[in-house]
Structure formats: C-alpha cells, structure tokens
Design an enzyme around this catalytic site. Structure first.
Site, PDB file in Angstrom:
ATOM      1  N   GLY A  71       0.809  -1.209   0.000  1.00 20.97           N
ATOM      2  CA  GLY A  71       0.000   0.000   0.000  1.00 20.97           C
ATOM      3  C   GLY A  71       0.846   1.264   0.000  1.00 20.97           C
ATOM      4  CB  THR A  72       3.949   2.153   1.843  1.00 20.24           C
ATOM      5  OG1 THR A  72       3.384   1.860   3.121  1.00 20.24           O
ATOM      6  CG2 THR A  72       4.886   3.338   1.958  1.00 20.24           C
ATOM      7  CG  ASN A 151      -5.217   3.983   8.976  1.00 20.85           C
ATOM      8  OD1 ASN A 151      -5.524   4.949   8.277  1.00 20.85           O
ATOM      9  ND2 ASN A 151      -4.199   4.002   9.798  1.00 20.85           N
ATOM     10  CB  SER A 199      -2.002  -3.321   1.131  1.00 14.92           C
ATOM     11  OG  SER A 199      -1.004  -4.061   1.786  1.00 14.92           O
ATOM     12  CG  HIS A 201       0.114  -6.425   5.190  1.00 13.23           C
ATOM     13  ND1 HIS A 201      -0.021  -6.074   6.504  1.00 13.23           N
ATOM     14  CD2 HIS A 201       0.496  -5.310   4.544  1.00 13.23           C
ATOM     15  CE1 HIS A 201       0.272  -4.787   6.642  1.00 13.23           C
ATOM     16  NE2 HIS A 201       0.589  -4.301   5.458  1.00 13.23           N
ATOM     17  CB  CYS A 325       2.610   3.878  11.354  1.00  6.04           C
ATOM     18  SG  CYS A 325       1.572   2.967  10.233  1.00  6.04           S
TER      19      CYS A 325
HETATM   20  C1  LIG Z   1      -1.623  -0.445   6.061  1.00  3.25           C
HETATM   21  C2  LIG Z   1      -2.009   0.766   5.300  1.00  3.25           C
HETATM   22  C3  LIG Z   1      -1.177   1.306   4.298  1.00  3.25           C
HETATM   23  C4  LIG Z   1       0.191   0.741   4.012  1.00  3.25           C
HETATM   24  O1  LIG Z   1       0.141  -0.473   3.336  1.00  3.25           O
HETATM   25  P1  LIG Z   1       1.429  -1.451   3.376  1.00  3.25           P
HETATM   26  O2  LIG Z   1       1.077  -2.569   2.462  1.00  3.25           O
HETATM   27  O3  LIG Z   1       1.608  -1.854   4.803  1.00  3.25           O
HETATM   28  O4  LIG Z   1       2.584  -0.638   2.862  1.00  3.25           O
HETATM   29  C5  LIG Z   1      -1.625   2.403   3.615  1.00  3.25           C
HETATM   30  N1  LIG Z   1      -2.816   2.943   3.861  1.00  3.25           N
HETATM   31  C6  LIG Z   1      -3.650   2.459   4.797  1.00  3.25           C
HETATM   32  C7  LIG Z   1      -4.982   3.101   5.015  1.00  3.25           C
HETATM   33  C8  LIG Z   1      -3.263   1.360   5.548  1.00  3.25           C
HETATM   34  O5  LIG Z   1      -4.090   0.895   6.492  1.00  3.25           O
END
Ligand SMILES: *Cc1c(COP(=O)(O)O)cnc(C)c1O
Length: 384
Positions: A71-72, A151, A199, A201, A325
C-alpha cells in the site's frame, strides 16, 4: 496463555489456502516472467491471469493495474507519480488530515519540492465532505487524494460523491483503499475513481505486495528505474508469489464479503454495547453506522491508551492505540485530533479491529477483561 488478536487493521494472519498457493508457485513456477523460455512464459501467464482476476474485481482493465510492494508504494507512486508527470497542468494537490502516513508523507515531500498542498479537515465523525473538496479545487489543482476507509476509526468516506466532484471539475481522484478493499464492494467505474491503492496483508495475504489502479490515459512518472516490468512504471523482477497470494486472498475475501461483513458488524456492535454497559466515560470515535465492519475505536476517559494496551497485552489481548505506525510515540493520534477530539481523550483511545481470528467467545473475553483493567487503571490514576 491463549492469545487473542484484535488488530486486523494492522495486519492479518495469512489464509491457509493463500499460503499453499504461494508455496506452490515458489517451488513449481520459479521462472523469471521476463525470460523467453518455457519457465519464464509459465510465470508470465500466472502474473497476467492474476492481473485479470484482480481487474475484474475492481471493474478495471488489465492494462490499468500495476503490482507494487504494498500500500505504501502504491500511495507514494499515485501522489508523486501523478503530480510530477502532470506538472504542466498545475501544482496543487488536495488531500486530508486523516490520511495514512504513506499519503501524508508523500504530500509533505511534494510540499518541500515546491508543490502546494491543501489538507482538508474531517467532521466530528472523521468524514471528509464532498462540498469541502469542491471548494478547495482551483484551476491549478491536479489531484485529490482521499482515503476510502480510515485505518484508525473505520469511518467510510463518501468517495462516490467525491469522485463525482473531481470528475465534474476535471481533476484526478486517488483513493487509498487499503482498509476497504476485500471488505466493501469497490467498482472503480461506479465510484468515479482514477487511481486506487490496495495491499495484500490487510486481507489475509502476504506482506510486501499490493497494487495500484491507474485509469488509462493518466500520465504517471515511474518511481523505480531498471528493467521494463509493469510497463516501465514499476520496474524490478515481479514478486510472483506475492502477486499470487494477493489475488488469492482477494478472491477469498470477495467470496465471503457479505457474510463476513454481517458477522463482523454484529461482533463490533456486541463489543461496543458491552463496553457501554459495563463502563462509564467511554466514547466511540468514528461514524456510528458508516464504519468498517469490525472496527471500534474507543476512548476511555482518565487513562492512557498506551497503559491500557500494555495491560491488555499481559492478558494475551492484542489491540492498538492510534495507528500501528505511530505507536511508541506518545503524542495523540493525528486523526482523532483532526476530528476535534480533545488531546486528553484522544490519548486514552484504543482500536479494536476484529476479523477472521475472532468469534463471539473472543469478544466476550474482551468484555470481561477490558472493564477490569480500565477500572484498575482509573483507580490508580485517581486514587493514587
Ligand atoms: C496499512 C495501510 C497502508 C500501508 O500499506 P502497506 O502494504 O503496509 O505498505 C496504507 N494505507 C492504509 C490506510 C493502511 O491501512
């Protein structure tokens, strides 16, 4: 001691069928998808089949999906890639104060590089309003980036309406759908989305794999340089096991979506009702209804969220304060503060995010332990 996991918005346990599919591809389909020989071609077919399956879920075209490291990276590429590649259209980005740091830190980076950024405030429920988006758009605006589901609070933003505003004003719309993908229906056509991050995970898939949807015709500056993978936009040998895991995980989530949403909404409401019955001075942060199934962000007056988290951990219960985070950092959540929640109340907040590891029995354990611990912590701080 039995462990209870209530932190599904931080990450999830990989589904057994997903792990099996990944193991199979690692052992049996290990060619480099760019190789011309049979091993390579077999790997290429697997990636393109996965891309097609994912595209269908989103109502996207296969040429509009790029696999990323999560996601990042998808968020970073969406914001920086679009703003840099479309510099001739303007230098203004609109986002919000409730975004994940993957978006916020990309916006900060752009600001430091001379771009202009507007950070919209949410309402008291943590929701961003389409009217505010419309008011913030100027002739220099290139992109609007508003997350689908937050989140920390689970509040669901009206992205279809926001997409309508951006479409009418001819600006691009990106949404971070990491918390909603696989849990809520997403149709990029119906929701007027131009770019979308997801993402693996967070949906029972592997860490380190995600995807970015980019509507055809949108200019995007690559963030990696090297081979020609992912149409020169995301170069580097493709993470085939990750991609297979992502798409398998997404397929399973889509099959179970409505039944799991109903189950988790019931558990979520059981938890919040139980906490309200057994404790005073507790507040639910986020929208009372328009909220992710399974997510309760609760403030407990008079205690530190961090202290509660550690006490629950000793009882085998895993929860989080603010976003994962930012834990380890004592300041209150930027999301809760932007909603107008006073700092001392925001500091006493805990996110319970329910998922496949939970059933009624684990929620009832939570309902037995949390009030005991909260009362003890409150006695310590007031009585001491
Ligand atoms: C977890 C998360 C991300 C980051 O995703 P990763 O796959 O961990 O890099 C970005 N945005 C939101 C809203 C998230 O919950």
């Amino acid at each position: 001691m039995r462990q209870y996991y209530f932190d599904h918005s931080a990450t999830t346990r990989v589904d057994a069928d997903v792990a099996a599919a990944m193991l199979e591809v690692m052992r049996e389909n290990y060619g480099n998808p760019s190789s011309v020989h049979g091993f390579g071609r077999t790997a290429r077919v697997a990636i393109e089949d996965a891309r097609e399956t994912l595209a269908k879920m989103l109502q996207a075209d296969i040429a509009e999906l790029y696999f990323t490291s999560g996601g990042t990276e998808a968020d970073n590429t969406a914001l920086i890639g679009v703003m840099v590649a479309n510099r001739d259209r303007g230098n203004h980005l609109i986002t919000s104060k409730i975004e994940h740091h993957a978006v916020l830190d990309s916006a900060r980076y752009l600001e430091n590089s001379g771009y202009e950024v507007t950070y919209l405030s949410p309402d008291h429920y943590g929701m961003i309003h389409p009217d505010h988006v419309a008011e913030a758009i100027t002739p220099k605006t290139v992109l609007v980036s508003i997350m689908h589901v937050n989140n920390e609070t689970g509040t669901i933003n009206p992205i279809e309406e926001i997409g309508k505003v951006t479409r009418d004003k001819n600006v691009l719309f990106h949404t971070d759908a990491v918390q909603s993908f696989g849990k809520l229906p997403i149709d990029v056509q119906k929701l007027n989305i131009d770019l979308l991050s997801l993402s693996a995970h967070k949906i029972y898939g592997p860490k380190g794999c995600g995807a970015l949807f980019v509507r055809k015709g949108i200019k995007l500056e690559p963030r990696t340089f090297g081979g020609h993978q992912e149409r020169n936009t995301r170069t580097g040998t493709e993470n085939l096991p990750g991609i297979i895991g992502l798409v398998k995980a997404a397929s399973i989530c889509h099959e179970k979506m409505s039944s799991e949403a109903e189950r988790l909404t019931n558990l979520r409401d059981r938890l919040w009702q139980g906490l309200q019955t057994s404790l005073t001075a507790v507040h639910l942060n986020g929208h009372p209804q328009k909220r992710l199934p399974g997510l309760n962000n609760v403030s407990f007056e008079g205690i530190e969220g961090e202290a509660l988290l550690l006490s629950l951990d000793m009882k085998g219960i895993a929860v989080s304060t603010g976003s994962a985070c930012s834990s380890g950092q004592v300041s209150a959540s930027h999301v809760l503060l932007s909603m107008g929640i006073p700092a001392e109340i925001a500091q006493g907040s805990i996110r319970f995010s329910l998922g496949r590891e939970n059933e009624e029995e684990s929620v009832d354990y939570l309902l037995k332990v949390v009030p005991e611990v909260v009362n003890r912590l409150r006695e310590m701080s007031f009585g001491g």
